[in-house]
Each structure stands twice: as C-alpha cells, then as structure tokens.
Design an enzyme around this catalytic site. Structure first.
Site, PDB file in Angstrom:
ATOM      1  CG  ASP A  59      -0.187  -0.091   2.521  1.00  0.00           C
ATOM      2  OD1 ASP A  59       1.041  -0.327   2.482  1.00  0.00           O
ATOM      3  OD2 ASP A  59      -0.814   0.073   3.583  1.00  0.00           O
ATOM      4  CG  HIS A  72      19.097  -0.157 -20.198  1.00  0.00           C
ATOM      5  ND1 HIS A  72      18.079  -0.498 -21.049  1.00  0.00           N
ATOM      6  CD2 HIS A  72      19.661   0.954 -20.732  1.00  0.00           C
ATOM      7  CE1 HIS A  72      18.033   0.372 -22.051  1.00  0.00           C
ATOM      8  NE2 HIS A  72      18.983   1.251 -21.889  1.00  0.00           N
ATOM      9  CG  ASP A  88      23.717   6.824 -18.934  1.00  0.00           C
ATOM     10  OD1 ASP A  88      23.234   7.954 -18.722  1.00  0.00           O
ATOM     11  OD2 ASP A  88      23.435   6.134 -19.942  1.00  0.00           O
ATOM     12  CG  ASP A  92      20.883  10.794 -21.120  1.00  0.00           C
ATOM     13  OD1 ASP A  92      21.647  10.127 -20.400  1.00  0.00           O
ATOM     14  OD2 ASP A  92      20.289  10.313 -22.102  1.00  0.00           O
ATOM     15  CG  HIS A 145      23.989   1.875 -27.634  1.00  0.00           C
ATOM     16  ND1 HIS A 145      24.302   3.181 -27.927  1.00  0.00           N
ATOM     17  CD2 HIS A 145      24.963   1.432 -26.782  1.00  0.00           C
ATOM     18  CE1 HIS A 145      25.402   3.518 -27.279  1.00  0.00           C
ATOM     19  NE2 HIS A 145      25.842   2.478 -26.578  1.00  0.00           N
ATOM     20  CG  HIS A 193      18.149   9.426 -26.563  1.00  0.00           C
ATOM     21  ND1 HIS A 193      17.813  10.442 -25.700  1.00  0.00           N
ATOM     22  CD2 HIS A 193      19.143   8.737 -25.940  1.00  0.00           C
ATOM     23  CE1 HIS A 193      18.564  10.349 -24.597  1.00  0.00           C
ATOM     24  NE2 HIS A 193      19.393   9.329 -24.725  1.00  0.00           N
ATOM     25  CG  HIS A 252      15.085   7.420 -24.166  1.00  0.00           C
ATOM     26  ND1 HIS A 252      15.042   6.091 -23.836  1.00  0.00           N
ATOM     27  CD2 HIS A 252      16.370   7.810 -23.924  1.00  0.00           C
ATOM     28  CE1 HIS A 252      16.240   5.699 -23.410  1.00  0.00           C
ATOM     29  NE2 HIS A 252      17.058   6.720 -23.455  1.00  0.00           N
ATOM     30  CD  GLU A 309      23.139   7.805 -25.469  1.00  0.00           C
ATOM     31  OE1 GLU A 309      23.472   6.992 -24.590  1.00  0.00           O
ATOM     32  OE2 GLU A 309      22.039   8.374 -25.473  1.00  0.00           O
ATOM     33  CE1 TYR A 325      28.870   0.470 -23.462  1.00  0.00           C
ATOM     34  CE2 TYR A 325      28.279   0.187 -25.780  1.00  0.00           C
ATOM     35  CZ  TYR A 325      28.262   0.941 -24.620  1.00  0.00           C
ATOM     36  OH  TYR A 325      27.632   2.168 -24.624  1.00  0.00           O
ATOM     37  NE  ARG A 355      26.027   5.048 -22.415  1.00  0.00           N
ATOM     38  CZ  ARG A 355      25.860   3.923 -21.746  1.00  0.00           C
ATOM     39  NH1 ARG A 355      26.276   2.772 -22.274  1.00  0.00           N
ATOM     40  NH2 ARG A 355      25.304   3.909 -20.552  1.00  0.00           N
ATOM     41  CD  GLU A 414      23.879  10.048 -22.805  1.00  0.00           C
ATOM     42  OE1 GLU A 414      24.073   9.532 -21.684  1.00  0.00           O
ATOM     43  OE2 GLU A 414      22.801   9.983 -23.411  1.00  0.00           O
TER      44      GLU A 414
HETATM   45 MN   LIG Z   1      21.127   8.839 -23.302  1.00  0.00          MN
END
Ligand SMILES: [Mn+2]
Length: 442
Positions: free
Chosen positions: A40, A243, A260, A271, A350, A354, A361, A384, A388, A406, A408
């Site tokens: 709850d 992710h 990130d 971002d 990837h 974006h 996004h 970005e 990898y 990465r 970005e």
């Molecule tokens: Mn991004």
C-alpha cells in the site's frame, strides 16, 4: 526549495501555441496517477510530461481540457480539497487553487469529469488525446463523444475526428522554447556537479552504490527533482550491461567505471555518460579504446548541424568506431564489411542519439515519411557512442576484455553550429585523470 526555471507565463505560452494547432478542436490530457511500489505504498508522483508541459501542475488525478473552439479555453479537473485525506497524502491544489495558482479559466473536481466533458467537447471539430495511453481517459472521452452523437437531433455537435495528441505535443516539444532550454541547462548543470563529484570521490574499494548515492545527493541537494532515470554506475564489465542499475558491486583498481546519470529540473532531463579509471590512470589498452570512443563522440557532435540528421551522425560515428576496432584487430573482416554486415554490433549494439527533453528519451518523430528528419535549430539530442568488449571475447587482447566505455553529451542544434550543453563535465582523458580521487568520499 526545488529549482524551477519556468514561470507561469511559459505554460500559458505553450498552451497558446498548442491551441493554435488544434484547428478548432479540443485537447484532453491526463496527468496520471500514483503507482504502487509495494503493497500500500506508492512511488513519488511524477506527472505525465505532456500534461506538465502545458500546466506546470504536479498532482495526481488531474485532467486538462484545452479548448480552441470556445470559452473557457483552459479547463482543469483536479482532486477536491479534503482536509482528512490531505493529512495522509499531502496538500491538494483543489479547483480554486487550479484557477488562482495555475491560471485555469475554469476548474472542477475530478468527479465531475464524466458529467461535464460532453458539454466541453460539444462543437469541437476534433479531439486530441493520447489514444490508448490511459484507459480511463479513453473511456471518458469516447463516452462523451457517443453521448453527444446520440443528442445530435437536439443540436449537439460531437467532434468527428480523434487525433493522437502526442504527435502535436511531440512536434512542439522538439523545438525547445527558451524556458525548456533554461530547464535543460539547469538540469545539465546539476548533472555535471554530480558527475564531477563522482569522479573526485572515485577510488578502488568504493562501492558502485556509494557513487550512485553521491550523484543523487548532489542532484537533490542542488534542487533537482531527483534523477531523471535510473542511475547507472558500472565498474569493470558491469559497464557492458547497457541498462545496469543494480549498482551493487565494488569498484576495482585497474578497471573503469561507467556512469550514466542525469538530474531532472522542472521535469526536464539531463543525460550524461562518462567513463573514468578507478585507480586514477587509464591503462594503455583502455586509453586506446577510450580515444576511439572520444573521437567518435567528437565526430558525432560536429555532425549535429542544422540539416544533418541522426542517421548521418550515427553512420559517421560508426565509421570512426569501426576504423578504431579494426586498428585493434577486433574487426578482421575489415571496416567496410563490418559496416555493411553490422559486425560492429558485437561491440556497439545501440544507436548514437535520441531526442532529449521532458522525457529522457524525448517525444517527437525520428523520421518523416520513413526518412530521417533534418535537424532544426532548437532540437536537443544526445551523442553517445560507446564500445563494449565482452569479457568472453577471445579476439580481444586481455587488457580489453570486459571493458565498456561510453561518452555521452547533450547537444543543442543551432544555426551557428552545435552547442555542447554538457561541456563542463570533463571527457578529455587527462582532465578525468586529474580529477579522479581528488576528494574524499563523503
Ligand atoms: Mn542517453
């Protein structure tokens, strides 16, 4: 106080812009409701981006009806004031506050929506709504239209067209107005503080969760709403999980940390991704890979010009990445074959960009008539690129296995050339090395 860069007049200006696109129709948006976290207890409320973009209202259970066809133009339905409920779950603006504080021309309790909506839609040529997004809103609008249709004999004129409001809103949100840009700049500035603090506190033995806490502490203490999305802190080959949000490992000497993370201000998102050496120095192999990603990042940014498009940016980055990978012996098939057969996907699965805005996004079409849309002044996008190298990759030299990098940045498209909004966060390897480990972990 939480940071806010958006005056009430900004929301009014957005409503005026959108109303002009409704072609005599009406727009109906729902701000969303509380979502259960467990049993709850609920997540902190975060309103629907389109709804907030036009109202600035952050309460659950609110409906906006924007009418281009008649007065009143700006109508809000909100939860009624309720002293007892407000003791438990917080203050409510109420219909009176919706008028006084949020500028509604008319405001009613949410419970009156079904009864009042037919009259509000009567005479509108079309209804713009996020079709399929909220079952309750779909039902309320469709019932209202159906009811009006049945009363057509008495002179009621139901809308004949239902359009997806996300298209209209998305197009408007793509070109950032001055207030959207101010919010983005504030979100990015705070995100930058978090990233620099994370680099400064980085040293072997620190937990990913501690870096996550530090980032989010910086975001929140500087007045951001909080993180704009799940903060990613990946040490070693955790960086190869795109992710990765568990952030429950320890950071080891000799490995890299990929962060990130972005703050949210006035519901606009920063971002940013940076990759730093945990022990303070990139190894020669790590540095080789880093330099390839950095070159791709810079190439992509240079291509973020008016009239370019994100496919062009992506392809320019891919070529730099593939040439670099080939130079390291990781693409024995050669650059052209790798590009043609998408062999790079093993190391770069990837896309490069974006849209960025109220949603990390962000809204807005990526293609027009199936071709990538040309960049316009006022668009904001991420660049970005990353590489990898799977820990199990037996082609790769040992020093590169399980390394993920990465870089970005957030870029504003302008007539005079791209502006890198994230320029205050170091990405030059020497600048990162100079910052890592410079202050104690609080
Ligand atoms: Mn991004």
């Amino acid at each position: 106080m939480l940071r806010s860069t958006t005056p009430a007049s900004a929301y009014a200006a957005r409503r005026a812009r959108i109303a002009a696109l409704l072609d005599g129709g009406a727009l109906v948006l729902y701000g969303g409701e509380l979502r259960t976290r467990s049993n709850d207890t609920e997540f902190r409320f975060r309103p629907d981006s389109d709804f907030h973009y036009l109202t600035g209202l952050r309460e659950p259970g609110a409906v906006l009806v924007l009418r281009a066809h008649a007065e009143p133009r700006f109508v809000l339905f909100v939860r009624p004031r309720d002293a007892e409920a407000e003791v438990w779950s917080g203050r409510r603006v109420g219909p009176e506050g919706a008028r006084d504080r949020f500028g509604a021309d008319a405001a009613y309790p949410l419970g009156e929506l079904a009864e009042r909506l037919p009259k509000l839609l009567d005479g509108a040529r079309s209804v713009h709504m996020p079709l399929g997004r909220w079952r309750t809103l779909d039902q309320a609008v469709l019932r209202a239209i159906d009811g009006l249709r049945r009363r057509n004999r008495w002179g009621e004129t139901p809308p004949e067209l239902v359009r997806d409001a996300r298209v209209t809103l998305g197009e408007d949100r793509m070109v950032k107005d001055e207030h959207a840009l101010a919010s983005l700049r504030a979100a990015i500035e705070i995100s930058g503080h978090g990233h620099r603090a994370a680099m400064a506190a980085l040293r072997p033995g620190v937990g990913e969760h501690q870096i996550e806490a530090l980032l989010e502490y910086e975001f929140r203490r500087r007045g951001a709403d909080g993180p704009a999305y799940g903060t990613i802190v990946g040490g070693g080959d955790n960086a190869c999980i795109l992710h990765y949000v568990d952030n429950d490992d320890v950071l080891r000497d000799g490995e890299l940390m990929l962060v990130d993370a972005g703050a949210e201000v006035d519901l606009f998102a920063g971002d940013i991704t940076r990759t730093s050496p945990i022990g303070g120095r990139f190894s020669a192999a790590q540095r080789d890979l880093y330099d390839i990603v950095l070159a791709a990042n810079r190439t992509g940014i240079a291509r973020a010009e008016v009239g370019s498009d994100i496919d062009t940016i992506h392809r320019a980055c891919l070529r730099v990445l593939c040439e670099g990978l080939a130079g390291l012996g990781l693409l024995p098939e050669g650059v052209d074959a790798a590009l043609e057969q998408e062999l790079y996907k093993r190391y770069y699965p990837h896309r490069t960009s974006h849209w960025l805005g109220a949603d990390v996004h962000d809204a807005g079409h990526y293609t027009l008539q199936r071709t990538p849309r040309p960049l316009q002044p006022g668009f904001v996008l991420t660049i970005e690129p990353g590489l990898y190298i799977p820990a199990t990759d037996d082609r790769a030299p040992a020093g590169l296995r399980g390394v993920g990098i990465r870089i970005e940045d957030d870029v504003l498209v302008r007539d005079g050339g791209p502006e890198v909004l994230t320029a205050s966060v170091p990405k030059d390897p020497a600048a990162i090395e100079a910052l890592v480990g410079q202050s104690p972990l609080p």
